[in-house]
Design a protein around this motif. Structure first.
Motif, PDB file in Angstrom:
ATOM      1  N   UNK A  80       0.682  -1.101   0.014  1.00 59.13           N
ATOM      2  CA  UNK A  80       0.053  -0.025  -0.099  1.00 59.13           C
ATOM      3  C   UNK A  80       0.875   1.047  -0.022  1.00 59.13           C
ATOM      4  N   UNK A  81       1.945   1.237   0.901  1.00 58.85           N
ATOM      5  CA  UNK A  81       2.818   2.376   0.767  1.00 58.85           C
ATOM      6  C   UNK A  81       3.371   2.357  -0.709  1.00 58.85           C
ATOM      7  N   UNK A  82       3.620   1.409  -1.394  1.00 62.44           N
ATOM      8  CA  UNK A  82       4.152   1.365  -2.798  1.00 62.44           C
ATOM      9  C   UNK A  82       3.184   1.801  -3.441  1.00 62.44           C
ATOM     10  N   UNK A  83       1.948   1.705  -3.371  1.00 61.79           N
ATOM     11  CA  UNK A  83       0.818   2.369  -4.271  1.00 61.79           C
ATOM     12  C   UNK A  83       1.035   3.781  -4.018  1.00 61.79           C
ATOM     13  N   UNK A  84       1.104   4.494  -2.960  1.00 65.71           N
ATOM     14  CA  UNK A  84       1.089   5.792  -2.781  1.00 65.71           C
ATOM     15  C   UNK A  84       2.470   6.517  -3.059  1.00 65.71           C
ATOM     16  N   UNK A  85       3.285   5.629  -2.823  1.00 70.23           N
ATOM     17  CA  UNK A  85       4.792   6.012  -3.288  1.00 70.23           C
ATOM     18  C   UNK A  85       4.908   6.159  -4.886  1.00 70.23           C
ATOM     19  N   UNK A  86       4.311   5.173  -5.699  1.00 69.41           N
ATOM     20  CA  UNK A  86       4.267   5.351  -7.130  1.00 69.41           C
ATOM     21  C   UNK A  86       3.526   6.683  -7.409  1.00 69.41           C
ATOM     22  N   UNK A  87       2.397   6.867  -6.886  1.00 72.61           N
ATOM     23  CA  UNK A  87       1.422   8.179  -7.029  1.00 72.61           C
ATOM     24  C   UNK A  87       2.252   9.402  -6.972  1.00 72.61           C
ATOM     25  N   UNK A  88       3.091   9.475  -5.859  1.00 77.97           N
ATOM     26  CA  UNK A  88       3.944  10.706  -5.665  1.00 77.97           C
ATOM     27  C   UNK A  88       5.248  10.822  -6.476  1.00 77.97           C
ATOM     28  N   UNK A  89       5.664   9.641  -6.995  1.00 73.27           N
ATOM     29  CA  UNK A  89       6.952   9.650  -7.783  1.00 73.27           C
ATOM     30  C   UNK A  89       6.957  10.218  -8.974  1.00 73.27           C
ATOM     31  N   UNK A  90       5.949  10.538  -9.646  1.00 73.66           N
ATOM     32  CA  UNK A  90       6.025  10.897 -11.036  1.00 73.66           C
ATOM     33  C   UNK A  90       6.343  10.006 -11.985  1.00 73.66           C
ATOM     34  N   UNK A  91       6.315   8.685 -11.709  1.00 75.50           N
ATOM     35  CA  UNK A  91       6.589   7.680 -12.688  1.00 75.50           C
ATOM     36  C   UNK A  91       5.324   6.761 -13.163  1.00 75.50           C
ATOM     37  N   UNK A  92       5.249   6.564 -14.305  1.00 68.65           N
ATOM     38  CA  UNK A  92       4.023   5.876 -14.703  1.00 68.65           C
ATOM     39  C   UNK A  92       3.793   4.508 -14.050  1.00 68.65           C
ATOM     40  N   UNK A  93       2.413   4.241 -13.559  1.00 65.82           N
ATOM     41  CA  UNK A  93       2.387   3.126 -12.921  1.00 65.82           C
ATOM     42  C   UNK A  93       2.634   1.846 -13.761  1.00 65.82           C
ATOM     43  N   UNK A  94       2.721   1.824 -14.958  1.00 64.55           N
ATOM     44  CA  UNK A  94       2.998   0.922 -15.865  1.00 64.55           C
ATOM     45  C   UNK A  94       4.453   0.508 -16.058  1.00 64.55           C
ATOM     46  N   UNK A  95       5.574   1.250 -15.585  1.00 64.76           N
ATOM     47  CA  UNK A  95       6.812   1.280 -15.573  1.00 64.76           C
ATOM     48  C   UNK A  95       7.340   0.055 -14.488  1.00 64.76           C
ATOM     49  N   UNK A  96       8.319  -0.685 -14.982  1.00 64.32           N
ATOM     50  CA  UNK A  96       8.658  -1.853 -14.253  1.00 64.32           C
ATOM     51  C   UNK A  96       9.042  -1.498 -12.796  1.00 64.32           C
ATOM     52  N   UNK A  97       9.671  -0.281 -12.351  1.00 61.93           N
ATOM     53  CA  UNK A  97       9.777  -0.063 -10.928  1.00 61.93           C
ATOM     54  C   UNK A  97       8.594   0.051 -10.264  1.00 61.93           C
ATOM     55  N   UNK A  98       7.754   0.651 -10.953  1.00 63.72           N
ATOM     56  CA  UNK A  98       6.330   0.821 -10.241  1.00 63.72           C
ATOM     57  C   UNK A  98       5.631  -0.325 -10.056  1.00 63.72           C
TER      58      UNK A  98
END
Length: 156
Positions: A80-98
């Motif tokens: 869940x932290x990961x989901x929120x972190x991805x939203x804050x990161x500016x990285x598209x959710x479909x990119x490998x790290x996300x």
């Protein structure tokens, strides 16, 4: 045994060759620890952190990714932290790290993040810092409220 000139595989929990050979903390390690924590606490803008990270050599970038993963695990990171972190990161959710940061088991995914190709390092950095920030903030608010003795939580 890795061939000379070939990348050393990095695993979560392993000690880098450089740290193993240098028992004292290097200036790089101390500065990276502070920068990572300042980014996680919002004391340093993410874009400045990305510029710093991009200026590092590839081996140092891998070391920083490894360091962020260790800190995130200490903060008890969740998907869940990961989901929120991805939203804050500016990285598209479909990119490998996300994609990796929002899947279980988190320990295995962190290991994969560290071992991504160099072309993915900046995206991995943005995702990891943003996710660590979420987990660390939760930890400071819930576990450290009023009686925190963690030196890294008192940077201001």
């Amino acid at each position: 045994m890795p061939q000379p000139g070939h990348a050393q595989p990095w695993r979560l929990g392993s000690v880098s060759r450089r740290r193993h050979l240098q028992p004292e903390k290097s200036k790089f390690d101390e500065s990276s620890e502070r920068i990572i924590n300042e980014l996680a606490q919002g004391l340093l803008p993410l874009d400045e952190g990305v510029k710093w990270f991009a200026s590092l050599e590839e081996d140092d970038r891998r070391e920083v990714l490894h360091e962020i993963c260790r800190y995130a695990l200490q903060a008890h990171i969740t998907t869940e932290d990961g989901r929120e972190g991805v939203a804050r990161s500016g990285v598209k959710p479909t990119m490998t790290p996300a994609v990796l940061i929002v899947r279980e088991p988190i320990l295995e995914r962190m290991s994969k993040l560290i071992n991504l190709p160099a072309a993915e390092h900046t995206k991995a950095f943005r995702v990891l810092i943003s996710t660590f920030s979420v987990a660390d903030t939760r930890r400071r608010e819930n576990e450290c409220r009023g009686a925190c003795s963690h030196e890294w939580h008192h940077l201001e």
